[in-house]
Write an enzyme that holds these catalytic residues in place. Structure first.
Site, PDB file in Angstrom:
ATOM      1  N   CYS A 136      61.959 134.282  21.981  1.00  0.00           N
ATOM      2  CA  CYS A 136      62.287 133.899  23.360  1.00  0.00           C
ATOM      3  C   CYS A 136      62.226 132.386  23.517  1.00  0.00           C
ATOM      4  O   CYS A 136      61.137 131.813  23.672  1.00  0.00           O
ATOM      5  CB  CYS A 136      61.331 134.576  24.343  1.00  0.00           C
ATOM      6  N   CYS A 139      60.840 131.174  26.824  1.00  0.00           N
ATOM      7  CA  CYS A 139      59.378 131.334  26.937  1.00  0.00           C
ATOM      8  C   CYS A 139      58.641 130.233  26.177  1.00  0.00           C
ATOM      9  O   CYS A 139      57.645 129.692  26.653  1.00  0.00           O
ATOM     10  CB  CYS A 139      58.946 132.688  26.360  1.00  0.00           C
ATOM     11  N   ASP A 140      59.113 129.937  24.972  1.00  0.00           N
ATOM     12  CA  ASP A 140      58.313 129.150  24.037  1.00  0.00           C
ATOM     13  C   ASP A 140      58.914 127.812  23.620  1.00  0.00           C
ATOM     14  O   ASP A 140      58.261 127.030  22.935  1.00  0.00           O
ATOM     15  CB  ASP A 140      58.049 129.977  22.770  1.00  0.00           C
TER      16      ASP A 140
END
Length: 315
Positions: A136, A139-140
């Site tokens: 992701c 997300c990261d």
């Protein structure tokens, strides 16, 4: 067999938010934990994009807090997985992996989706410990400023991930087994025009290097068989997701990938009294906060639908 007013299948952000709202509506929901209690966030380390946590929060801690919150309002949990069901008539019937059978008046499906990985031993180990393997980018990606990254895949997902990651990385390599992308023409043009993106054609990852943190990839040319190692600061998977909807697709409308189809702008499915939320019905956003939002929607729709049934307004 046990009968429930509302059964929620799945205990990630969508399922627990649905449980929170239905429990507060005094519907006494029963939640099936499924294969991974707490969902994908339990295998995520730092979460910095969930509202209300200015310092960030560990994925498992966030899910523990959600769980404690819904238990406070009387939500009950069963450590079991729904393997099959009969949604042809009400009450609905659910059969579990432990061999038990439950019936319910309303059903909320929040079984989520899992990212597809390459299946390499060190890939899985590093992903679990937050060692530089992720599926992701949104997300990261923020954690990978100033390093070189690799994105695995050749479709729209891989190109989208790679393009997003160029905001942070000095270089992003798209590693693809073939000599051309499967991505749409527009996405291919986007990749070709980005100076930070470089293609590694006819290349597959055969090993992920690093002990506590990824240090590089062992690569192989799919045409010549040549192998080499490439230093890398992080690896992102862009080979798609698999929705955990196998138990329901016999009954619920779904797309070719297995994602459940809901009515536009709603969580209602093609079957009266069955609602779907979170990543099981969302292959676009796939975020904890959007999953929680649709979990809220599913709970509100469930409550209203049950009220209609009680008032004799059902079909």
């Amino acid at each position: 067999m046990p009968h429930e007013t509302v059964i929620i299948v799945g205990s990630g952000p969508a399922g627990l938010t649905a449980a929170l709202y239905t429990a507060r509506a005094n519907l006494k929901p029963l939640v099936f934990d499924g294969l991974r209690p707490g969902g994908q966030l339990t295998i995520t380390t730092e979460v910095e994009n969930y509202p209300g946590f200015p310092e960030g929060v560990q994925g498992p801690e966030l899910m523990d807090r959600m769980r404690a919150q819904v238990e406070r309002f009387g939500t009950r949990f069963v450590m079991d997985e729904v393997e099959s069901c009969d949604l042809s008539q009400r009450p609905f019937t659910l059969h579990t992996a432990n061999g038990d059978t439950y019936t319910c008046d309303a059903l909320i499906i929040a079984t989520g989706a899992d990212a597809k990985y390459l299946g390499l031993e060190n890939e899985e180990r590093l992903q679990k410990i937050g060692g530089g393997v992720s599926a992701c980018a949104t997300c990261d990606g923020f954690f990978y400023k100033g390093v070189e990254l690799a994105v695995i895949g050749g479709g729209d997902t891989a190109v989208e991930e790679a393009t997003f990651l160029t905001r942070f990385a000095t270089k992003v390599y798209i590693v693809h087994r073939r000599d051309s992308l499967r991505a749409s023409k527009a996405m291919q043009a986007k990749a070709a025009s980005n100076p930070k993106i470089e293609m590694l054609w006819n290349t597959q990852v055969i090993d992920v290097l690093g002990q506590n943190k990824i240090s590089g990839l062992r690569l192989k040319n799919t045409v010549t068989g040549e192998e080499w190692e490439k230093p890398i600061g992080g690896m992102f998977l862009g080979i798609g997701h698999q929705p955990n909807t196998k138990a329901f697709v016999q009954w619920i409308d779904h797309d070719e990938l297995g994602y459940l189809v809901t009515k536009p702008g709603r969580t209602a499915t093609n079957i009266e009294g069955v609602f779907a939320c979170g990543d099981a019905a969302d292959h676009v956003y796939r975020q904890a906060v959007t999953a929680a939002g649709t979990g809220c929607g599913a709970a509100i729709e469930t409550e209203r639908w049950l009220e209609e049934q009680a008032a004799g307004g059902g079909h």
